[in-house]
Enzyme design. Structure first.
Site, PDB file in Angstrom:
ATOM      1  N   PHE A  66       0.827  -1.208   0.000  1.00 54.90           N
ATOM      2  CA  PHE A  66       0.000   0.000   0.000  1.00 54.90           C
ATOM      3  C   PHE A  66       0.866   1.265   0.000  1.00 54.90           C
ATOM      4  O   PHE A  66       0.484   2.283  -0.573  1.00 54.90           O
ATOM      5  CB  PHE A  66      -0.921  -0.013   1.224  1.00 54.90           C
ATOM      6  CG  PHE A  66      -1.923   1.105   1.247  1.00 54.90           C
ATOM      7  CD1 PHE A  66      -3.093   1.018   0.505  1.00 54.90           C
ATOM      8  CD2 PHE A  66      -1.699   2.243   2.008  1.00 54.90           C
ATOM      9  CE1 PHE A  66      -4.021   2.050   0.524  1.00 54.90           C
ATOM     10  CE2 PHE A  66      -2.622   3.273   2.030  1.00 54.90           C
ATOM     11  CZ  PHE A  66      -3.786   3.179   1.288  1.00 54.90           C
ATOM     12  N   GLU A  67       2.036   1.194   0.607  1.00 58.98           N
ATOM     13  CA  GLU A  67       2.930   2.349   0.719  1.00 58.98           C
ATOM     14  C   GLU A  67       3.870   2.512  -0.476  1.00 58.98           C
ATOM     15  O   GLU A  67       4.630   3.481  -0.546  1.00 58.98           O
ATOM     16  CB  GLU A  67       3.751   2.262   2.013  1.00 58.98           C
ATOM     17  CG  GLU A  67       2.928   2.388   3.276  1.00 58.98           C
ATOM     18  CD  GLU A  67       2.178   1.112   3.676  1.00 58.98           C
ATOM     19  OE1 GLU A  67       1.217   1.222   4.458  1.00 58.98           O
ATOM     20  OE2 GLU A  67       2.553   0.016   3.203  1.00 58.98           O
ATOM     21  N   VAL A 116       4.140  -7.708  -3.133  1.00 63.30           N
ATOM     22  CA  VAL A 116       3.302  -8.892  -3.328  1.00 63.30           C
ATOM     23  C   VAL A 116       2.116  -8.791  -2.376  1.00 63.30           C
ATOM     24  O   VAL A 116       2.277  -8.457  -1.208  1.00 63.30           O
ATOM     25  CB  VAL A 116       4.088 -10.210  -3.142  1.00 63.30           C
ATOM     26  CG1 VAL A 116       4.687 -10.336  -1.761  1.00 63.30           C
ATOM     27  CG2 VAL A 116       3.220 -11.417  -3.455  1.00 63.30           C
ATOM     28  N   ILE A 156      -1.173 -11.207  -1.381  1.00 63.41           N
ATOM     29  CA  ILE A 156      -1.756 -12.541  -1.538  1.00 63.41           C
ATOM     30  C   ILE A 156      -3.186 -12.519  -1.021  1.00 63.41           C
ATOM     31  O   ILE A 156      -3.450 -12.046   0.087  1.00 63.41           O
ATOM     32  CB  ILE A 156      -0.895 -13.600  -0.816  1.00 63.41           C
ATOM     33  CG1 ILE A 156       0.501 -13.631  -1.470  1.00 63.41           C
ATOM     34  CG2 ILE A 156      -1.576 -14.964  -0.864  1.00 63.41           C
ATOM     35  CD1 ILE A 156       1.496 -14.550  -0.811  1.00 63.41           C
ATOM     36  N   THR A 172     -10.846 -11.734   2.938  1.00 63.69           N
ATOM     37  CA  THR A 172     -11.591 -10.477   3.036  1.00 63.69           C
ATOM     38  C   THR A 172     -11.314  -9.620   1.803  1.00 63.69           C
ATOM     39  O   THR A 172     -10.386  -9.891   1.036  1.00 63.69           O
ATOM     40  CB  THR A 172     -11.159  -9.678   4.289  1.00 63.69           C
ATOM     41  OG1 THR A 172      -9.821  -9.210   4.100  1.00 63.69           O
ATOM     42  CG2 THR A 172     -11.239 -10.537   5.547  1.00 63.69           C
ATOM     43  N   HIS A 206      -9.818  -6.963   1.646  1.00 65.29           N
ATOM     44  CA  HIS A 206      -8.570  -6.214   1.833  1.00 65.29           C
ATOM     45  C   HIS A 206      -7.657  -6.339   0.605  1.00 65.29           C
ATOM     46  O   HIS A 206      -7.071  -5.364   0.157  1.00 65.29           O
ATOM     47  CB  HIS A 206      -7.848  -6.733   3.092  1.00 65.29           C
ATOM     48  CG  HIS A 206      -6.546  -6.071   3.374  1.00 65.29           C
ATOM     49  ND1 HIS A 206      -6.473  -4.799   3.910  1.00 65.29           N
ATOM     50  CD2 HIS A 206      -5.278  -6.485   3.197  1.00 65.29           C
ATOM     51  CE1 HIS A 206      -5.199  -4.474   4.059  1.00 65.29           C
ATOM     52  NE2 HIS A 206      -4.456  -5.477   3.625  1.00 65.29           N
ATOM     53  N   PHE A 218       6.358  -1.826 -12.975  1.00 62.26           N
ATOM     54  CA  PHE A 218       5.301  -2.402 -12.143  1.00 62.26           C
ATOM     55  C   PHE A 218       5.653  -3.842 -11.790  1.00 62.26           C
ATOM     56  O   PHE A 218       5.467  -4.753 -12.590  1.00 62.26           O
ATOM     57  CB  PHE A 218       3.968  -2.324 -12.887  1.00 62.26           C
ATOM     58  CG  PHE A 218       2.792  -2.728 -12.057  1.00 62.26           C
ATOM     59  CD1 PHE A 218       2.264  -1.857 -11.127  1.00 62.26           C
ATOM     60  CD2 PHE A 218       2.210  -3.971 -12.226  1.00 62.26           C
ATOM     61  CE1 PHE A 218       1.160  -2.222 -10.360  1.00 62.26           C
ATOM     62  CE2 PHE A 218       1.109  -4.341 -11.472  1.00 62.26           C
ATOM     63  CZ  PHE A 218       0.586  -3.474 -10.529  1.00 62.26           C
ATOM     64  N   ARG A 233       6.643 -16.612  -9.563  1.00 60.57           N
ATOM     65  CA  ARG A 233       6.935 -15.370 -10.291  1.00 60.57           C
ATOM     66  C   ARG A 233       8.130 -14.613  -9.721  1.00 60.57           C
ATOM     67  O   ARG A 233       8.519 -13.576 -10.247  1.00 60.57           O
ATOM     68  CB  ARG A 233       5.698 -14.460 -10.252  1.00 60.57           C
ATOM     69  CG  ARG A 233       4.535 -14.999 -11.047  1.00 60.57           C
ATOM     70  CD  ARG A 233       3.226 -14.312 -10.668  1.00 60.57           C
ATOM     71  NE  ARG A 233       2.136 -14.675 -11.546  1.00 60.57           N
ATOM     72  CZ  ARG A 233       1.442 -15.802 -11.462  1.00 60.57           C
ATOM     73  NH1 ARG A 233       1.720 -16.680 -10.538  1.00 60.57           N
ATOM     74  NH2 ARG A 233       0.454 -16.052 -12.318  1.00 60.57           N
TER      75      ARG A 233
END
Length: 165
Positions: free
Chosen positions: A67-68, A88, A90, A94, A96, A121, A135
């Protein structure tokens, strides 16, 4: 998993990128701290590509999580020619997963567009840990998304500089 359509990166292209850079490139690798084994592979793949094309100025920035990545990539963009964003996420039980993936993706796009600095990216969005490991560019992995993200960032930086001149 589909890697169909992935472009081959051959030695001639690596040499071309090295020669096309009119000045030494400064590249930031912004990497999440979650999922250490996967992240270690992604970081190693990015460094492997950057070293192969002769980039010496590599700054590693560690983000608390995916997120950061956008905010730290934006900060890094001010001092670098390209940013490689690695993380990453996963899927869990939920929503989230959806929120973090969408926010990180939108944020990284915004960084690239707002700053004009290419962002590779390298955010893996996987259903399970095994998909991420496949990956991560580790021994036995099917893909090396860290290498690919670094390639994308540098290729775009070289092409943007060419277009600007």
């Amino acid at each position: 998993m589909s890697s169909t359509g992935t472009p081959e990166i051959d030695t001639a292209e690596l040499e071309s990128l090295r020669a096309a850079a009119e000045k030494p490139l400064r590249v930031a690798v912004v990497a999440s701290r979650w999922h250490t084994q996967v992240m270690d592979g992604l970081i190693a793949g990015s460094r492997r590509f950057l070293t192969q094309i002769g980039v010496e100025d590599i700054t590693l920035v560690r983000a608390p999580g995916s997120f950061e990545l956008p905010v730290l990539s934006a900060a890094a963009a001010s001092e670098h020619d390209a940013v490689v964003a690695l993380g990453v996420v996963i899927r869990g039980g939920t929503p989230h997963f959806d929120y973090v993936c969408q926010a990180a993706t939108d944020g990284l796009l915004r960084v690239a567009l707002d700053t004009g600095v290419p962002v590779g990216f390298g955010l893996l969005t996987c259903d399970d840990e095994q998909q991420a490991l496949e990956r991560a560019g580790l021994e036995g992995s099917q893909e090396d998304k860290g290498f690919e993200a670094a390639h994308a960032a540098v290729s775009a930086a070289v092409e943007a500089a060419r277009l600007a001149s």
